[in-house]
Scaffold this motif. Structure first.
Motif, PDB file in Angstrom:
ATOM      1  N   GLN A 123       0.835  -1.207   0.000  1.00 48.62           N
ATOM      2  CA  GLN A 123       0.000   0.000   0.000  1.00 48.62           C
ATOM      3  C   GLN A 123       0.873   1.262   0.000  1.00 48.62           C
ATOM      4  OE1 GLN A 123      -2.623   0.390   3.350  1.00 48.62           O
ATOM      5  NE2 GLN A 123      -3.249   2.469   2.802  1.00 48.62           N
ATOM      6  N   GLY A 124       1.861   1.306   0.899  1.00 48.20           N
ATOM      7  CA  GLY A 124       2.753   2.472   0.956  1.00 48.20           C
ATOM      8  C   GLY A 124       3.598   2.611  -0.291  1.00 48.20           C
ATOM      9  N   ALA A 125       4.103   1.458  -0.792  1.00 48.03           N
ATOM     10  CA  ALA A 125       4.919   1.498  -2.004  1.00 48.03           C
ATOM     11  C   ALA A 125       4.095   1.967  -3.191  1.00 48.03           C
ATOM     12  CB  ALA A 125       5.506   0.115  -2.279  1.00 48.03           C
ATOM     13  N   LEU A 126       2.808   1.610  -3.217  1.00 52.16           N
ATOM     14  CA  LEU A 126       1.935   2.048  -4.299  1.00 52.16           C
ATOM     15  C   LEU A 126       1.761   3.558  -4.292  1.00 52.16           C
ATOM     16  CD1 LEU A 126       0.123   0.908  -6.569  1.00 52.16           C
ATOM     17  CD2 LEU A 126      -1.766   0.937  -4.945  1.00 52.16           C
ATOM     18  N   ILE A 127       1.576   4.116  -3.095  1.00 47.62           N
ATOM     19  CA  ILE A 127       1.471   5.574  -2.976  1.00 47.62           C
ATOM     20  C   ILE A 127       2.753   6.246  -3.473  1.00 47.62           C
ATOM     21  CG2 ILE A 127       1.267   7.491  -1.342  1.00 47.62           C
ATOM     22  CD1 ILE A 127      -0.430   5.624   0.420  1.00 47.62           C
ATOM     23  N   GLY A 128       3.909   5.706  -3.023  1.00 49.74           N
ATOM     24  CA  GLY A 128       5.192   6.267  -3.447  1.00 49.74           C
ATOM     25  C   GLY A 128       5.423   6.107  -4.927  1.00 49.74           C
ATOM     26  N   MET A 129       5.047   4.963  -5.495  1.00 47.27           N
ATOM     27  CA  MET A 129       5.276   4.707  -6.914  1.00 47.27           C
ATOM     28  C   MET A 129       4.430   5.622  -7.795  1.00 47.27           C
ATOM     29  SD  MET A 129       5.129   1.066  -8.942  1.00 47.27           S
ATOM     30  CE  MET A 129       3.346   0.890  -8.707  1.00 47.27           C
ATOM     31  N   ILE A 130       3.144   5.777  -7.408  1.00 44.50           N
ATOM     32  CA  ILE A 130       2.279   6.663  -8.198  1.00 44.50           C
ATOM     33  C   ILE A 130       2.791   8.098  -8.149  1.00 44.50           C
ATOM     34  CG2 ILE A 130      -0.034   7.648  -8.342  1.00 44.50           C
ATOM     35  CD1 ILE A 130      -1.114   4.974  -7.321  1.00 44.50           C
ATOM     36  N   GLY A 131       3.157   8.561  -6.936  1.00 45.99           N
ATOM     37  CA  GLY A 131       3.697   9.915  -6.812  1.00 45.99           C
ATOM     38  C   GLY A 131       4.989  10.093  -7.589  1.00 45.99           C
ATOM     39  N   THR A 132       5.870   9.090  -7.537  1.00 46.15           N
ATOM     40  CA  THR A 132       7.148   9.165  -8.250  1.00 46.15           C
ATOM     41  C   THR A 132       6.937   9.197  -9.760  1.00 46.15           C
ATOM     42  OG1 THR A 132       8.294   7.999  -6.463  1.00 46.15           O
ATOM     43  CG2 THR A 132       9.362   8.026  -8.613  1.00 46.15           C
ATOM     44  N   ILE A 133       6.036   8.339 -10.270  1.00 45.12           N
ATOM     45  CA  ILE A 133       5.776   8.292 -11.708  1.00 45.12           C
ATOM     46  C   ILE A 133       5.172   9.608 -12.201  1.00 45.12           C
ATOM     47  CG2 ILE A 133       4.356   7.195 -13.492  1.00 45.12           C
ATOM     48  CD1 ILE A 133       4.703   4.554 -11.962  1.00 45.12           C
ATOM     49  N   LEU A 134       4.202  10.141 -11.441  1.00 46.57           N
ATOM     50  CA  LEU A 134       3.603  11.421 -11.829  1.00 46.57           C
ATOM     51  C   LEU A 134       4.647  12.542 -11.808  1.00 46.57           C
ATOM     52  CD1 LEU A 134       0.173  11.311  -9.927  1.00 46.57           C
ATOM     53  CD2 LEU A 134       0.543  11.157 -12.393  1.00 46.57           C
ATOM     54  N   GLY A 135       5.480  12.570 -10.748  1.00 41.93           N
ATOM     55  CA  GLY A 135       6.517  13.594 -10.654  1.00 41.93           C
ATOM     56  C   GLY A 135       7.529  13.490 -11.782  1.00 41.93           C
ATOM     57  N   ALA A 136       7.934  12.256 -12.096  1.00 39.17           N
ATOM     58  CA  ALA A 136       8.894  12.059 -13.184  1.00 39.17           C
ATOM     59  C   ALA A 136       8.299  12.501 -14.513  1.00 39.17           C
ATOM     60  CB  ALA A 136       9.310  10.591 -13.252  1.00 39.17           C
ATOM     61  N   PHE A 137       7.018  12.174 -14.737  1.00 36.74           N
ATOM     62  CA  PHE A 137       6.363  12.549 -15.999  1.00 36.74           C
ATOM     63  C   PHE A 137       6.327  14.065 -16.169  1.00 36.74           C
ATOM     64  CE2 PHE A 137       2.427  13.847 -18.145  1.00 36.74           C
ATOM     65  CZ  PHE A 137       2.654  13.312 -19.407  1.00 36.74           C
ATOM     66  N   PHE A 138       5.819  14.757 -15.152  1.00 35.87           N
ATOM     67  CA  PHE A 138       5.705  16.214 -15.263  1.00 35.87           C
ATOM     68  C   PHE A 138       7.077  16.892 -15.208  1.00 35.87           C
ATOM     69  CE2 PHE A 138       1.334  15.257 -13.843  1.00 35.87           C
ATOM     70  CZ  PHE A 138       0.635  15.930 -14.831  1.00 35.87           C
ATOM     71  N   GLY A 139       8.013  16.333 -14.440  1.00 33.19           N
ATOM     72  CA  GLY A 139       9.364  16.893 -14.407  1.00 33.19           C
ATOM     73  C   GLY A 139      10.049  16.815 -15.756  1.00 33.19           C
ATOM     74  N   ILE A 140       9.946  15.663 -16.409  1.00 34.58           N
ATOM     75  CA  ILE A 140      10.539  15.493 -17.748  1.00 34.58           C
ATOM     76  C   ILE A 140       9.856  16.414 -18.746  1.00 34.58           C
ATOM     77  CG2 ILE A 140      10.788  13.854 -19.665  1.00 34.58           C
ATOM     78  CD1 ILE A 140      11.109  11.649 -17.531  1.00 34.58           C
ATOM     79  N   LEU A 141       8.528  16.511 -18.649  1.00 33.65           N
ATOM     80  CA  LEU A 141       7.771  17.365 -19.569  1.00 33.65           C
ATOM     81  C   LEU A 141       8.189  18.825 -19.444  1.00 33.65           C
ATOM     82  CD1 LEU A 141       5.399  17.077 -21.617  1.00 33.65           C
ATOM     83  CD2 LEU A 141       3.877  17.778 -19.761  1.00 33.65           C
ATOM     84  N   ILE A 142       8.333  19.305 -18.213  1.00 33.73           N
ATOM     85  CA  ILE A 142       8.748  20.697 -18.000  1.00 33.73           C
ATOM     86  C   ILE A 142      10.194  20.906 -18.431  1.00 33.73           C
ATOM     87  CG2 ILE A 142       9.151  22.469 -16.240  1.00 33.73           C
ATOM     88  CD1 ILE A 142       6.815  21.223 -14.660  1.00 33.73           C
ATOM     89  N   ALA A 143      11.082  19.959 -18.083  1.00 28.85           N
ATOM     90  CA  ALA A 143      12.503  20.103 -18.425  1.00 28.85           C
ATOM     91  C   ALA A 143      12.720  20.147 -19.935  1.00 28.85           C
ATOM     92  CB  ALA A 143      13.306  18.949 -17.818  1.00 28.85           C
ATOM     93  N   LEU A 144      11.937  19.374 -20.680  1.00 27.36           N
ATOM     94  CA  LEU A 144      12.094  19.349 -22.137  1.00 27.36           C
ATOM     95  C   LEU A 144      11.488  20.567 -22.813  1.00 27.36           C
ATOM     96  CD1 LEU A 144      11.378  15.573 -22.921  1.00 27.36           C
ATOM     97  CD2 LEU A 144      13.587  16.730 -22.897  1.00 27.36           C
ATOM     98  N   ASN A 145      10.582  21.260 -22.119  1.00 27.08           N
ATOM     99  CA  ASN A 145       9.897  22.407 -22.733  1.00 27.08           C
ATOM    100  C   ASN A 145      10.133  23.702 -21.978  1.00 27.08           C
ATOM    101  OD1 ASN A 145       8.004  21.113 -24.931  1.00 27.08           O
ATOM    102  ND2 ASN A 145       7.835  19.802 -23.137  1.00 27.08           N
ATOM    103  N   ILE A 146      11.202  23.752 -21.196  1.00 26.01           N
ATOM    104  CA  ILE A 146      11.442  24.944 -20.380  1.00 26.01           C
ATOM    105  C   ILE A 146      11.796  26.159 -21.237  1.00 26.01           C
ATOM    106  CG2 ILE A 146      13.955  24.722 -19.962  1.00 26.01           C
ATOM    107  CD1 ILE A 146      13.213  25.215 -16.955  1.00 26.01           C
ATOM    108  N   ASP A 147      12.328  25.916 -22.447  1.00 28.78           N
ATOM    109  CA  ASP A 147      12.649  27.021 -23.346  1.00 28.78           C
ATOM    110  C   ASP A 147      11.390  27.702 -23.875  1.00 28.78           C
ATOM    111  OD1 ASP A 147      12.037  24.679 -24.687  1.00 28.78           O
ATOM    112  OD2 ASP A 147      13.164  25.236 -26.477  1.00 28.78           O
TER     113      ASP A 147
END
Length: 411
Positions: A319-343
């Motif tokens: 249960q705890g790992a699922l919470i962490g995994m979902i948060g990590t995946i969402l953060g990685a997705f939006f972080g990569i999206l912002i980093a690639l389009n920061i210009d």
């Protein structure tokens, strides 16, 4: 999945689970974006510096190289060397009208210089080839020209600090140069403090005769510059040269303090932002403690049906790992999206609020760069998941220790 929600009408556990996911996602996204910006800043700054400087510079005692032609011609036979160019560098005072500015004068051979640096690509007006021996032309950095108030075709007086003896005493050497070009490298220290003249004109102005200050090298791989510089120092000084000691410097030595500072800042930012992820991850402890309290009767019934303590513990770890995994995946997705389009994102925000985040005279660059390094992303994701997993251990262990008789007594 069912245990991420609370039974009855108690939605507080669900709220805590959601905030834990959002906190982890924000921390991971911030880490990816900040490290990408710092990687981009480092890459852009390195490119701008090496556009004016060089990978390796070879000079002699007192910044004087007498037999430079031997080194210049032999450099082309060296492995990894793509181009070579002699140069003369010295300080000077530039004067035009009421404006007076100190600057570094670099005497160059235009054809050779264009192969070891990108100054030719950074010309705003004119061309490096407009510097011709005997014509005493000068190319100024854009900010230097602005500070002087000089434009194309104007006559700028260059004052060399080395004096000459006259019947009235020692006076500085003066020579009038015509502005034949302007360059803009994108770095304040060069745009406001560097001027280019022909090497033969520099030799006459500073009375260097046939000597130069050194030879600049461009390599096929900038990261092997320290190794090449070390090999040059060893080979040129063995056996010892009667004309003096040779010195070879690479770009990492010339700008060592700057890049060490950037590297240290990157590490510090990683630690600080990882603490944000850690705080969000340890919110999982609160979530699981409350979930265990809420599910005590369920745990007791499962235990009476034969569930082992290990299986109960595994439920809450998952249960705890699922919470962490979902948060990590969402953060990685939006972080990569912002980093690639920061210009695109940063100019939009600057235009919307009429602000500029980076002033060129303070930060050396005027645009926010970004370089996504996948190794950084993988490291961040792994660290985030490990912190989330670690946060599940204690409450899961407490759940496995619940006594079924005690839990069912008041049900």
């Amino acid at each position: 999945m069912r245990y991420t929600r609370a039974k009855r009408n108690n939605h507080f556990i669900s709220f805590i689970s959601l905030t834990s996911m959002i906190g982890i996602a924000l921390g991971v996204a911030a880490l990816i974006v900040v490290l990408s910006v710092m990687n981009g800043f480092q890459k852009d700054l390195r490119a701008r510096i090496l556009g004016v400087a060089s990978h390796v510079e070879i000079t002699g005692t007192n910044n004087l190289l007498e037999d430079w032609r031997t080194i210049y011609e032999s450099s082309f036979k060296r492995e990894h060397v793509l181009a070579s160019a002699p140069y003369i560098t010295a300080q000077a005072m530039l004067s035009y009208g009421q404006g007076v500015q100190g600057a570094i004068i670099r005497g160059i051979l235009p054809a050779a210089e264009d192969k070891v640096a990108d100054l030719g690509k950074n010309m705003k007006v004119g061309n490096l080839n407009d510097l011709r021996a005997g014509e005493f032309g000068i190319i100024l950095g854009a900010d230097l020209a602005y500070n002087l108030g000089a434009q194309m075709g104007d006559k700028v007086v260059v004052m060399a600090p080395q004096g000459q003896f006259t019947p009235t005493g020692v006076v500085p050497r003066l020579k009038q140069f015509t502005v034949v070009g302007l360059f803009q490298a994108g770095m304040q220290q060069y745009d406001a403090g560097l001027a280019l003249i022909h090497m033969e004109d520099a030799a006459k102005l500073y009375r260097m005769g046939d000597a130069v200050s050194g030879v600049r090298l461009k390599l096929d791989d900038l990261f092997i510059a320290p190794q090449v510089a070390q090999e040059y120092s060893a080979s040129l000084n063995n056996p010892p040269n009667p004309n003096g000691t040779y010195y070879a410097f690479d770009w990492t030595q010339q700008q060592s303090n700057l890049f060490k500072a950037i590297k240290m800042e990157k590490r510090v930012m990683f630690i600080i932002l990882t603490l944000i992820v850690a705080v969000a991850a340890f919110n999982i402890v609160s979530t699981l403690v409350m979930a265990v309290t809420d599910k005590r009767a369920d745990i007791a019934i499962m235990r009476t049906f034969g569930a082992s303590p290990g299986s109960i513990m595994l439920i809450f770890i998952v249960q705890g790992a699922l919470i962490g995994m979902i948060g990590t995946i969402l953060g990685a997705f939006f972080g990569i999206l912002i980093a690639l389009n920061i210009d695109v994102i940063i100019p939009f925000i600057e235009g919307l609020f009429h602000v500029q985040f980076l002033e060129k005279d303070v930060y050396q660059i005027s645009e926010v760069p970004s370089e996504l390094v996948w190794l950084d992303v993988i490291t961040i994701v792994i660290v985030s998941f490990i912190l989330s997993l670690f946060a599940t251990l204690y409450p899961s262990w407490r759940a496995s220790k619940i006594n079924p008789a005690e839990a069912l007594r008041y049900e």
